[in-house]
Enzyme design. Sequence first.
Site, PDB file in Angstrom:
ATOM      1  CB  THR A 208      30.870  -9.903  50.174  1.00  0.00           C
ATOM      2  OG1 THR A 208      32.151  -9.536  50.684  1.00  0.00           O
ATOM      3  CG2 THR A 208      31.075 -10.645  48.861  1.00  0.00           C
ATOM      4  CG  ASN A 209      33.445  -5.208  49.541  1.00  0.00           C
ATOM      5  OD1 ASN A 209      34.616  -5.570  49.516  1.00  0.00           O
ATOM      6  ND2 ASN A 209      32.848  -4.805  50.652  1.00  0.00           N
ATOM      7  CG  HIS A 210      34.828  -6.903  43.374  1.00  0.00           C
ATOM      8  ND1 HIS A 210      34.676  -8.203  42.975  1.00  0.00           N
ATOM      9  CD2 HIS A 210      33.918  -6.177  42.676  1.00  0.00           C
ATOM     10  CE1 HIS A 210      33.710  -8.260  42.074  1.00  0.00           C
ATOM     11  NE2 HIS A 210      33.234  -7.057  41.877  1.00  0.00           N
ATOM     12  CB  SER A 211      37.814  -5.635  49.864  1.00  0.00           C
ATOM     13  OG  SER A 211      38.995  -5.592  50.626  1.00  0.00           O
ATOM     14  CB  ALA A 276      35.965  -2.879  51.350  1.00  0.00           C
TER      15      ALA A 276
END
Length: 401
Positions: A208-211, A276
């Site tokens: 995943t990512n930091h969004s 994102a």
Amino acid sequence: MSALQGKRILLGVTGSIAAYKSAYLTRLLVKAGAEVRVIMTHAATQFVSPLTLGTLSKNPVYTDIMDAGQWNNHVEMGLWADRIVVAPATANTLARMASGICDDLLLATILSSRCPVLVAPAMDLDMWAHPTTRRNMATLQADGVRTIPVGDGELASGLVGPGRMAEPDEIVAFLEQDLTANQDLLGKTVLVTAGPTREALDPVRYLTNHSSGKMGVALAEELARRGATVHLLLGPVDLRPVHPNIHILPITTARDLLAASERIFPDCDAGILAAAVADYRPATEAKEKIKKTGNNDTLSLDLVRNPDIAATLGKNKKPGQILIGFALETTNELEYARKKLTAKNFDFIVLNSLRDEGAGFAGDTNKISLVFPTGDPQPFDLKSKTAVATDIVNALAALFK
Ligand code: CTP
């Protein structure tokens, strides 16, 4: 004519010394043409009499869910109101609201309501500054509750500082402004994608990512406030904006997001793609947890490209439909943003650079430039994500004209 004329205002009064001002507030609301019903907490009745507020509002005042063997219907009252205003709102009531406690008629009514809720906090300055109150206020704000700013001055304790309830005429002015909020997007339907996607590796792990979803959620709230119907496709984040115009569809993977977007976008006037999206996902999702093997110090993952939602929607965009994208870049910002603008057929792209302090994922602020197919980019100052959402929605509204 006041914007309050004919509006149904449910006034919640809680146990603060500022409750004495609620008599004058009730009078001002009635004078402005509002239909006013008052619910008091038990503590509030220690400060001001229900008879006073009942006489001024011209309606019975309610305190308990059960009154003399009769049930006061909190669901009916919650649905009746055009606006609920809790004034004064004590630290205790705000904490109960933030956590969803509904152990009295006022809190049960708020939980049953669908209309905007406004609070006029009143407490001592240290209570107002306490991290618990800060946290509760942030939760309420994220839930869509609007705060009527506290005053700064002499408090009942004798201390001087922020925490005073706003004056009744300020509360009325705030409400009037709230009721006349720009409805320039009434009748429009907008798709908003927000938050990260999550791509499973095995039953326990994912990419995943930091969004944080904050920017997309702020956009959904601004669009809804201005009358648009919003379909919010929201990745796995804790935020859940509450507004009758916002329809939330939780999604997990990029493929979920594509399927939902392709289904919903054809009936929309615009799409704002703030999600994102993970560009790649594991080629296979292991059925069982991936175990360490032998003495291997490294592990390679096979990744495959995810669908590009923006490019897909951009390709199939109908005449008149507007599509807005985001570009979060670290280098060659403008060049990359322009490339994305063309490649994905956006009407404009919101560029934010991670090189700008205060811009990007997790925080509450953002610094953007709007890049259009022609002309110079439009830079904006560092602002709260709510204020940035207003700038972006203004640019969208201008394209509808
Ligand atoms: N986007 C999308 N689907 C994807 C990737 C991106 O809809 N699979 C959208 C984003 O929501 C954003 C815009 O496309 O509005 C640009 O996203 P970004 O990740 O910056 O662009 P990419 O095309 O993925 O380019 P790169 O990762 O190479 O910078």
